[in-house]
Design a protein around this motif. Structure first.
Motif, PDB file in Angstrom:
ATOM      1  N   ARG A 145      15.975 -32.463   5.825  1.00  0.00           N
ATOM      2  CA  ARG A 145      16.327 -31.046   5.968  1.00  0.00           C
ATOM      3  C   ARG A 145      15.080 -30.190   6.185  1.00  0.00           C
ATOM      4  O   ARG A 145      15.070 -29.297   7.040  1.00  0.00           O
ATOM      5  N   SER A 155      21.754 -36.359  19.434  1.00  0.00           N
ATOM      6  CA  SER A 155      21.754 -35.155  18.595  1.00  0.00           C
ATOM      7  C   SER A 155      21.450 -35.523  17.163  1.00  0.00           C
ATOM      8  O   SER A 155      21.618 -36.660  16.737  1.00  0.00           O
ATOM      9  N   GLU A 156      20.969 -34.543  16.432  1.00  0.00           N
ATOM     10  CA  GLU A 156      20.643 -34.769  15.038  1.00  0.00           C
ATOM     11  C   GLU A 156      21.922 -34.820  14.198  1.00  0.00           C
ATOM     12  O   GLU A 156      22.849 -34.032  14.405  1.00  0.00           O
ATOM     13  N   ASN A 157      21.947 -35.732  13.243  1.00  0.00           N
ATOM     14  CA  ASN A 157      23.070 -35.822  12.330  1.00  0.00           C
ATOM     15  C   ASN A 157      22.711 -35.105  11.039  1.00  0.00           C
ATOM     16  O   ASN A 157      21.856 -35.551  10.293  1.00  0.00           O
ATOM     17  N   GLU A 158      23.377 -33.974  10.806  1.00  0.00           N
ATOM     18  CA  GLU A 158      23.063 -33.165   9.630  1.00  0.00           C
ATOM     19  C   GLU A 158      24.133 -33.269   8.552  1.00  0.00           C
ATOM     20  O   GLU A 158      24.077 -32.560   7.553  1.00  0.00           O
ATOM     21  N   GLU A 159      25.084 -34.132   8.757  1.00  0.00           N
ATOM     22  CA  GLU A 159      26.188 -34.233   7.800  1.00  0.00           C
ATOM     23  C   GLU A 159      25.674 -34.648   6.423  1.00  0.00           C
ATOM     24  O   GLU A 159      24.963 -35.635   6.272  1.00  0.00           O
ATOM     25  N   GLY A 160      25.998 -33.852   5.410  1.00  0.00           N
ATOM     26  CA  GLY A 160      25.642 -34.171   4.040  1.00  0.00           C
ATOM     27  C   GLY A 160      24.248 -33.757   3.621  1.00  0.00           C
ATOM     28  O   GLY A 160      23.865 -34.006   2.470  1.00  0.00           O
TER      29      GLY A 160
END
Length: 417
Positions: free
Chosen positions: A82, A209-214
């Motif tokens: 993050r 794409s970036e995975n921002e889940e969680g």
């Protein structure tokens, strides 16, 4: 045989064995044993000296293991990812090298190992590089350069053990590296990277794409490192000393609570311990070598070589760090052997403990990326770089470490004497 020559023979043997892929821990122990026996100390005397060397760094090993709580929190809660994503997005595509370097600096300065920081940021760097058609080598150097800058102001093992061996406050050693780190970042991004040839460029327009889940929020991600730094800062601010043994795991627990990842507490602790235990075992090996070097006449040889310099003792701190990190291809091992072996001599010559630790720490970043160490391979693999291309990066990495070292020495002359 002269004890200095014997110690160098043992160190050379350890280097050869490490290059031949022998476990660095066993290579260092065997090198220490060989050096001690060659000096004429006898088997019992050699073993005793090796054990004394390990004893000297035991307090730092305990603190390093405790620091694993903070490292585990940053990686396993997604806080590190993050933080890096927020920086890269905030600075935008026009400043991608600055963003990557700053991300690596902040992650390492908050307690993430430099190789883990690079591996964490690398997927984001590749995605960005694909979109903009950027140089793979320049992307990696930005992350490595930023990581080196952050490493000299971090509560990472190299800084902890340098501070411990010189008897200096960890927070003050971190603060002493702040100006060199800032200058190093600027030089890396605006001088060294532009000087590099472009090399292989990533393919423009790759769909990813970036995975921002969680992932936790930015404020929650920063809470743990900020808490640890605040606790460490109490000593220079108000004279209330909080040992890193308490401050670093406390910061990790604050981070776990703030990110809402209390269910992952066990996972965070396990990951942090796995990372730190490898370093702790390596330090046992480096401690044996440090004991042999400390008992040898190498210190006298260096003093003799530097005696023509008015400030020879000051130069001994970064020089010893550079030589020992070259031997071990590790910032942590370099800072350990150098500080454990030369601290008493350097302090006795009148150099401030804080600045001696800071200069040794900076010197240990000059050649820690050589091919006989794991950092070289881990970072190259993180961006899919071939060996021949990874080797071409070494001179530029060395320039970053040399910049940090020169700035640290200059800062010592300006502020530390």
């Amino acid at each position: 045989m002269n004890s200095a020559v014997a110690a160098l023979i043992g160190l050379a043997l350890a280097i050869v064995l490490i290059i031949k892929k022998v476990s660095p821990v066993y290579a260092l122990i065997l090198g220490a044993l060989t050096g001690g026996l060659a000096s004429g100390a006898g088997l019992q005397g050699t073993v005793s000296t090796m054990i004394d060397g390990v004893k000297d760094i035991t307090p730092a090993i305990i603190r390093i293991i405790a620091a694993g709580v903070l490292t585990g929190m940053l990686v396993k809660t997604g806080a590190a990812q993050r933080i890096s994503l927020s920086i890269i997005r905030g600075l935008g595509p026009k400043n991608v090298y600055l963003a990557l370097a700053l991300s690596a600096l902040i992650l390492t300065s908050t307690g993430v190992f430099i190789d883990v920081a690079v591996i964490t940021i690398a997927p984001i760097a590749i995605i960005t590089g694909n979109r903009l058609g950027l140089s793979r080598a320049k992307l990696l150097l930005a992350m490595i350069g930023g990581g080196k800058c952050g490493n000299i102001i971090s509560p990472n093992p190299n800084t902890i053990i340098a501070a411990e061996n010189y008897g200096a406050s960890l927070s003050e050693v971190m603060a002493a590296g702040l100006l060199p780190a800032v200058i190093g970042l600027i030089v890396t991004v605006f001088v060294i990277i532009p000087l590099m040839p472009e090399g292989e460029k990533l393919v423009t327009g790759t769909d990813s794409s970036e995975n921002e889940e969680g992932l936790p929020g930015l404020a929650a991600s920063l809470a743990g490192p900020l808490a640890a730094i605040a606790l460490l800062a109490l000593r220079p601010i108000c004279g209330f000393a909080v040992d890193p043994l308490v401050a670093l795991p406390a910061g990790g627990m604050v981070g776990i609570l703030c990110t809402g990842a209390w269910r992952k507490t066990g996972e965070c602790l396990q990951y942090g311990l796995s990372k730190m235990s490898g370093i702790a075992v390596l330090l046992v090996g480096t401690g044996t070598v440090a004991g042999i070097i400390k008992a040898s006449a190498i210190k006298d040889v260096l003093i003799s070589l530097l005696s023509g310099w008015e400030s020879g003792a000051v130069l001994m701190a970064p020089l010893s760090g550079t030589l020992m990190c070259a031997a071990s291809a590790s910032t942590t091992a370099g800072a350990t052997i150098a500080s454990a072996s030369f601290a008493q001599t350097i302090i006795a010559a009148g150099v401030s403990a804080v600045w001696a630790a800071a200069m040794t720490n900076a010197g240990s970043t000059v050649l820690d990326h050589l091919p006989h160490g794991s950092f070289f391979h881990a970072t190259g693999g993180s961006v899919g770089m071939e060996m021949k291309d990874r080797l071409k990066l070494i001179p530029y990495e060395s320039l970053v470490g040399l910049t940090l070292t020169i700035c640290s020495v200059a800062a010592c002359f300006l502020f530390g004497r």
